[in-house]
Design a protein around this motif. Structure first.
Motif, PDB file in Angstrom:
ATOM      1  N   ASP A  71      46.066  38.406  60.293  1.00  0.00           N
ATOM      2  CA  ASP A  71      47.297  38.011  59.611  1.00  0.00           C
ATOM      3  C   ASP A  71      47.636  39.073  58.580  1.00  0.00           C
ATOM      4  O   ASP A  71      46.800  39.428  57.734  1.00  0.00           O
ATOM      5  CB  ASP A  71      47.123  36.652  58.932  1.00  0.00           C
ATOM      6  N   HIS A  72      48.868  39.580  58.640  1.00  0.00           N
ATOM      7  CA  HIS A  72      49.300  40.671  57.772  1.00  0.00           C
ATOM      8  C   HIS A  72      50.320  40.180  56.752  1.00  0.00           C
ATOM      9  O   HIS A  72      51.192  39.363  57.057  1.00  0.00           O
ATOM     10  CB  HIS A  72      49.914  41.799  58.595  1.00  0.00           C
ATOM     11  N   SER A  73      50.228  40.727  55.538  1.00  0.00           N
ATOM     12  CA  SER A  73      51.199  40.455  54.489  1.00  0.00           C
ATOM     13  C   SER A  73      52.490  41.216  54.793  1.00  0.00           C
ATOM     14  O   SER A  73      52.501  42.121  55.642  1.00  0.00           O
ATOM     15  CB  SER A  73      50.643  40.900  53.131  1.00  0.00           C
ATOM     16  N   PRO A  74      53.583  40.879  54.092  1.00  0.00           N
ATOM     17  CA  PRO A  74      54.841  41.603  54.321  1.00  0.00           C
ATOM     18  C   PRO A  74      54.728  43.108  54.121  1.00  0.00           C
ATOM     19  O   PRO A  74      55.482  43.869  54.722  1.00  0.00           O
ATOM     20  CB  PRO A  74      55.792  40.976  53.292  1.00  0.00           C
ATOM     21  N   ASP A  75      53.792  43.561  53.276  1.00  0.00           N
ATOM     22  CA  ASP A  75      53.641  44.997  53.050  1.00  0.00           C
ATOM     23  C   ASP A  75      52.795  45.667  54.125  1.00  0.00           C
ATOM     24  O   ASP A  75      52.542  46.873  54.074  1.00  0.00           O
ATOM     25  CB  ASP A  75      53.045  45.271  51.671  1.00  0.00           C
ATOM     26  N   GLY A  76      52.305  44.880  55.098  1.00  0.00           N
ATOM     27  CA  GLY A  76      51.522  45.437  56.194  1.00  0.00           C
ATOM     28  C   GLY A  76      50.027  45.370  56.014  1.00  0.00           C
ATOM     29  O   GLY A  76      49.280  45.641  56.954  1.00  0.00           O
ATOM     30  N   SER A  77      49.553  45.005  54.834  1.00  0.00           N
ATOM     31  CA  SER A  77      48.110  44.929  54.602  1.00  0.00           C
ATOM     32  C   SER A  77      47.523  43.692  55.274  1.00  0.00           C
ATOM     33  O   SER A  77      48.213  42.683  55.474  1.00  0.00           O
ATOM     34  CB  SER A  77      47.806  44.885  53.101  1.00  0.00           C
ATOM     35  N   VAL A  78      46.230  43.763  55.630  1.00  0.00           N
ATOM     36  CA  VAL A  78      45.553  42.641  56.273  1.00  0.00           C
ATOM     37  C   VAL A  78      45.215  41.588  55.225  1.00  0.00           C
ATOM     38  O   VAL A  78      44.509  41.871  54.255  1.00  0.00           O
ATOM     39  CB  VAL A  78      44.274  43.104  56.995  1.00  0.00           C
ATOM     40  N   ALA A  79      45.738  40.390  55.420  1.00  0.00           N
ATOM     41  CA  ALA A  79      45.495  39.307  54.467  1.00  0.00           C
ATOM     42  C   ALA A  79      44.272  38.490  54.857  1.00  0.00           C
ATOM     43  O   ALA A  79      43.513  38.050  54.007  1.00  0.00           O
ATOM     44  CB  ALA A  79      46.716  38.399  54.358  1.00  0.00           C
ATOM     45  N   ARG A  80      44.063  38.290  56.162  1.00  0.00           N
ATOM     46  CA  ARG A  80      42.905  37.527  56.609  1.00  0.00           C
ATOM     47  C   ARG A  80      42.723  37.734  58.113  1.00  0.00           C
ATOM     48  O   ARG A  80      43.654  38.161  58.818  1.00  0.00           O
ATOM     49  CB  ARG A  80      43.069  36.038  56.305  1.00  0.00           C
ATOM     50  N   LEU A  81      41.523  37.430  58.562  1.00  0.00           N
ATOM     51  CA  LEU A  81      41.206  37.504  59.992  1.00  0.00           C
ATOM     52  C   LEU A  81      41.513  36.177  60.667  1.00  0.00           C
ATOM     53  O   LEU A  81      41.254  35.113  60.104  1.00  0.00           O
ATOM     54  CB  LEU A  81      39.726  37.827  60.190  1.00  0.00           C
ATOM     55  N   GLY A  82      42.053  36.257  61.852  1.00  0.00           N
ATOM     56  CA  GLY A  82      42.231  35.073  62.664  1.00  0.00           C
ATOM     57  C   GLY A  82      41.010  34.860  63.541  1.00  0.00           C
ATOM     58  O   GLY A  82      40.047  35.632  63.502  1.00  0.00           O
ATOM     59  N   PRO A  83      41.011  33.839  64.364  1.00  0.00           N
ATOM     60  CA  PRO A  83      39.843  33.540  65.197  1.00  0.00           C
ATOM     61  C   PRO A  83      39.689  34.511  66.358  1.00  0.00           C
ATOM     62  O   PRO A  83      40.651  35.154  66.789  1.00  0.00           O
ATOM     63  CB  PRO A  83      40.125  32.123  65.695  1.00  0.00           C
ATOM     64  N   VAL A  84      38.470  34.603  66.886  1.00  0.00           N
ATOM     65  CA  VAL A  84      38.211  35.328  68.123  1.00  0.00           C
ATOM     66  C   VAL A  84      38.718  34.465  69.267  1.00  0.00           C
ATOM     67  O   VAL A  84      38.324  33.316  69.411  1.00  0.00           O
ATOM     68  CB  VAL A  84      36.711  35.622  68.293  1.00  0.00           C
ATOM     69  N   GLU A  85      39.603  35.011  70.090  1.00  0.00           N
ATOM     70  CA  GLU A  85      40.167  34.260  71.204  1.00  0.00           C
ATOM     71  C   GLU A  85      39.369  34.473  72.484  1.00  0.00           C
ATOM     72  O   GLU A  85      39.275  33.577  73.322  1.00  0.00           O
ATOM     73  CB  GLU A  85      41.626  34.663  71.432  1.00  0.00           C
ATOM     74  N   MET A  86      38.817  35.685  72.654  1.00  0.00           N
ATOM     75  CA  MET A  86      38.035  35.990  73.850  1.00  0.00           C
ATOM     76  C   MET A  86      37.017  37.059  73.516  1.00  0.00           C
ATOM     77  O   MET A  86      37.286  37.952  72.708  1.00  0.00           O
ATOM     78  CB  MET A  86      38.954  36.479  74.974  1.00  0.00           C
ATOM     79  N   ALA A  87      35.845  36.982  74.113  1.00  0.00           N
ATOM     80  CA  ALA A  87      34.845  38.039  73.984  1.00  0.00           C
ATOM     81  C   ALA A  87      34.084  38.148  75.299  1.00  0.00           C
ATOM     82  O   ALA A  87      33.832  37.145  75.967  1.00  0.00           O
ATOM     83  CB  ALA A  87      33.888  37.747  72.832  1.00  0.00           C
ATOM     84  N   ARG A  88      33.741  39.398  75.643  1.00  0.00           N
ATOM     85  CA  ARG A  88      33.039  39.630  76.902  1.00  0.00           C
ATOM     86  C   ARG A  88      31.913  40.637  76.672  1.00  0.00           C
ATOM     87  O   ARG A  88      32.065  41.606  75.936  1.00  0.00           O
ATOM     88  CB  ARG A  88      34.003  40.160  77.961  1.00  0.00           C
ATOM     89  N   LEU A  89      30.784  40.383  77.300  1.00  0.00           N
ATOM     90  CA  LEU A  89      29.623  41.260  77.216  1.00  0.00           C
ATOM     91  C   LEU A  89      29.135  41.530  78.634  1.00  0.00           C
ATOM     92  O   LEU A  89      28.790  40.606  79.366  1.00  0.00           O
ATOM     93  CB  LEU A  89      28.525  40.585  76.387  1.00  0.00           C
ATOM     94  N   GLU A  90      29.152  42.804  79.030  1.00  0.00           N
ATOM     95  CA  GLU A  90      28.717  43.201  80.373  1.00  0.00           C
ATOM     96  C   GLU A  90      27.323  43.803  80.269  1.00  0.00           C
ATOM     97  O   GLU A  90      27.138  44.892  79.721  1.00  0.00           O
ATOM     98  CB  GLU A  90      29.697  44.210  80.973  1.00  0.00           C
ATOM     99  N   LEU A  91      26.325  43.095  80.775  1.00  0.00           N
ATOM    100  CA  LEU A  91      24.920  43.492  80.692  1.00  0.00           C
ATOM    101  C   LEU A  91      24.419  43.793  82.100  1.00  0.00           C
ATOM    102  O   LEU A  91      23.996  42.892  82.815  1.00  0.00           O
ATOM    103  CB  LEU A  91      24.090  42.379  80.049  1.00  0.00           C
TER     104      LEU A  91
END
Length: 459
Positions: free
Chosen positions: A238-258
């Protein structure tokens, strides 16, 4: 030219600033401008503390009307602060209360209590966070130092203010900041470790740590990861009007190839409001027990016969050892009840948790316990103690056991039951969401330039 407070917002909008502009307030109303010899005009800034102070002055229609036009330069208005206005920003430290902070800022006890009481309903003053800024605004135009407003940000997108009214009472208000959510997709290759390579590719620390904890159900990070394995993650910021990062949102997807095995998880909220991560088949990735109940540890001894490092002869090692620095937090591998807590011969300080009628876990050689007692309930991932070398140990490590019907089994190979599996309408909706997330991730990463360890793009 004079501008009444109710006209300031309109003027700023006409000048191209908009009502969300942030002004830097002079520390003193008597600061001089080197070029003009007059009071220094405020300049634009995006600092959140200055925004709190600015909101506290600008949002009230009954503030002093002595805003003076200082000039227009390249479409930017530079209004001056009313003479006699003073503001202080204080930071919350451990043990602080809001009333106590106001008292430290020089506010009388009855005034402080009245301002805090006015916030009731908008903000719970017991929820102060360490490092949180609180802005206090005073009016000194009449010679005396009069409290005008107290302002703070409970969340990055919300400011609450207690402001003195003409009748002397305090009234509360709130203002919201509009944040823009941007999806970010990052893919990369593992060379040394998931943490090192993911952060190098641009994945924030907090996101990587959450992935490590979630995958701890099914991945042994000491044995399973090899150079050349790959990772991918989709999250938002989530970004403020000035473009700076205000907070992190949730992880929607993650993948690990082993190697020839791929682990993928998707965030999904079911109809009953439960939020969890599921594999592509709609089965929760959460298992009954964590594989590794300590962060950043290395596997130093496996389950099975071995030569005991202290006794010097071969005997059965009925658990696994994780080497870690003394004081490293140890987590409950699963929900359960404290069955044993205390000192026990070679185990030193040990805790045993009962998870159900057949399954329990034990944690030995602790340096100290968390505040627990026998019979206490614990949640999976809750800190129950800290790594040490108590008992028969040559150095700091965690000895971890899994017991089924009272018999120790190999924690690294025991087949642990999974969580829930989606069904019915939830499963149908989940499949649609998986397709949408996969499509979004492909669009993001296909447009991204390839970096040395990964690819990143902001949507």
């Amino acid at each position: 030219m004079r501008i009444a407070p109710f006209g300031v917002l309109s003027f700023l909008a006409l000048a191209g600033l908009g009502a969300g502009a942030v002004l830097l307030l002079p520390e003193s109303p008597h600061q001089a401008d080197a070029a003009t010899g007059g009071p220094a005009a405020p300049t634009l800034r995006s600092d959140l503390r200055e925004q709190i102070a600015y909101d506290a002055l600008l949002a009230a229609p009954d503030e002093p009307a002595d805003w003076v036009l200082a000039g227009i330069a390249e479409g930017l208005a530079r209004p001056q602060v009313p003479r006699g206005t003073e503001r202080r920003v204080v930071e919350v430290t451990e043990g602080d209360t809001l009333t106590g902070l106001l008292a430290e800022a020089g506010i009388a006890g009855d005034e402080a209590h009245a301002a805090v009481a006015a916030l009731d309903g908008l903000y719970d003053p017991t929820r102060l966070r360490i490092g949180q800024p609180v802005t206090v605004t005073f009016d000194r135009s009449g010679g005396e130092r009069v409290l005008k407003a107290v302002s703070l940000m409970p969340e990055v997108d919300r400011t609450v203010t207690a402001r003195r009214m003409p009748d002397g009472d305090f009234r509360s208000s709130e203002a919201e900041r509009v944040l823009e959510s941007r999806p970010i997709g990052i893919a990369g290759e593992i060379d040394s470790s998931l943490y090192a390579d993911a952060t190098a590719a641009g994945v924030p620390d907090a996101v990587v740590l959450s992935l490590l904890k979630t995958w701890a159900y099914s991945v042994d990070f000491q044995r399973d990861l090899q150079p050349g394995d790959r990772f991918a993650v989709l999250f938002s910021q989530d970004h403020s009007p000035d473009g700076s990062v205000a907070r992190l949102g949730p992880v929607e997807m993650a993948r690990l190839e082993l190697g020839d095995k791929t682990l993928t998880m998707y965030r999904f909220e079911s109809r009953d409001g439960t939020v969890d991560y599921y594999d592509r088949d709609g089965t929760s990735v959460q298992r009954l027990l964590l594989r590794t109940p300590v962060d950043g540890a290395r596997l130093t001894s496996r389950f099975g016969a071995r030569r005991h490092p202290v006794l010097g002869y071969t005997r059965m090692h009925r658990g696994v050892d994780f080497g870690a620095s003394s004081g490293t937090p140890i987590y409950a591998a699963g929900d359960g009840t404290v069955e044993l807590i205390g000192t026990q011969r070679g185990y030193g300080r040990v805790i045993r948790l009962q998870h159900n009628g057949r399954l329990s876990t034990a944690y030995a050689h602790m340096s100290r316990f968390a505040r627990l007692k026998k019979g206490a309930r614990v949640k999976q991932g809750e800190v129950i103690g800290y790594v040490g070398s108590s008992g028969m140990a040559t150095g700091p490590h965690l000895h971890y056991e899994v017991l089924v019907a009272g018999a120790q089994v190999n924690p690294l190979s025991v087949d642990l039951p999974t969580g829930t599996t989606l069904a019915g309408r939830d499963r149908t909706e989940f499949k649609r969401r998986v397709e949408a997330i996969d499509r979004q991730f492909r669009q993001l990463t296909e447009e991204a330039p390839v970096a040395s360890v990964g690819r990143r793009v902001d949507g």
